[in-house]
Design an enzyme around this catalytic site. Structure first.
Site, mmCIF file in Angstrom:
data_model
loop_
_atom_site.group_PDB
_atom_site.id
_atom_site.type_symbol
_atom_site.label_atom_id
_atom_site.label_comp_id
_atom_site.label_asym_id
_atom_site.label_seq_id
_atom_site.Cartn_x
_atom_site.Cartn_y
_atom_site.Cartn_z
ATOM 1 N N SER A 122 0.804 -1.224 0.000
ATOM 2 C CA SER A 122 0.000 0.000 0.000
ATOM 3 C C SER A 122 0.836 1.273 0.000
ATOM 4 O O SER A 122 0.306 2.352 -0.236
ATOM 5 C CB SER A 122 -0.942 0.024 1.211
ATOM 6 O OG SER A 122 -0.217 0.286 2.398
ATOM 7 N N LYS A 159 1.183 4.104 7.067
ATOM 8 C CA LYS A 159 0.464 4.923 6.091
ATOM 9 C C LYS A 159 0.947 6.383 6.175
ATOM 10 O O LYS A 159 1.630 6.780 7.113
ATOM 11 C CB LYS A 159 -1.048 4.899 6.355
ATOM 12 C CG LYS A 159 -1.711 3.530 6.175
ATOM 13 C CD LYS A 159 -1.830 3.151 4.712
ATOM 14 C CE LYS A 159 -2.553 1.823 4.532
ATOM 15 N NZ LYS A 159 -1.797 0.672 5.037
#
Length: 201
Positions: A122, A159
């Site tokens: 991701s 993230k």
């Protein structure tokens, strides 16, 4: 440093932080509070192990008299794996360390550095790939745009942090993954400062 367990390294770094701040060595109860130990025996055992292994010395066995004989500033503990995919429980292991000075990544000497192994894709937009080691600072202030190790609703992930209208949420750097908004809580556990990637032929 390979002779230290992760709890021993954490306590040693706590002693170093106190010394760097010109504070006296912590007591056993202060060590318990910092490390989250429920028993003073755990703290006693770690301090005794550090003394036996030659990292500290104690005058008469007194906690306040601890003197550092060696420092850990050329080592970064590897705490396990962190998901760079959908948020999930981190897989934590003990005992692995990197023989690197955190200053090489811009992390101050009095901050707690650690490394996590990336799992997932991701964050490929920030050039963080599956299998990479990401070097983090547990004491850095997270800002908008920082890549963070975050505990979001009791699940860990890696993230980019977004700050919008006074609220924080997490953004993946891969269009195949969704943005993550906290339902109840979002706690930053570290800010990423660098990446180590093995060369594969």
């Amino acid at each position: 440093m390979n002779d230290l367990t992760q709890p021993q390294l954490s306590v040693l770094q706590f002693f170093e932080q106190q010394a760097d701040s010109n504070q006296p060595a912590p007591t056993i109860r202060e060590i318990c509070g910092e490390m989250g130990y429920s028993s003073t025996k755990a703290a006693h055992d770690v301090v005794a192990a550090l003394e036996k292994k030659g990292w500290i010395s104690r005058d008469g066995g007194k906690a306040r008299s601890i003197r550092l004989l060696r420092r850990s500033n050329n080592m970064i503990p590897v705490l396990g794996g962190i998901t760079a995919g959908l948020a999930s429980e981190a897989s934590l292991t003990e005992g692995e360390t990197l023989a690197l000075n955190p200053k090489l990544f811009g992390i101050p000497a009095n901050h707690r550095a650690f490394a996590l192994r990336v799992r997932g894709e991701s964050m490929i937009g920030r050039r963080m790939f599956d299998g990479d080691l990401v070097i983090c600072d547990a004491d850095a202030e997270a800002k908008a745009g920082s890549v963070v190790v975050a505990l979001i609703d009791q699940e860990s992930t890696l993230k980019t942090m977004v700050q919008e209208r006074g609220k924080n949420w997490l953004k993946a750097e891969n269009p195949d993954y969704p943005e993550i908004f906290p339902v109840a809580s979002l706690t930053v556990q570290g800010v990423a400062y660098g990446v180590i990637r093995p060369l594969v032929t």
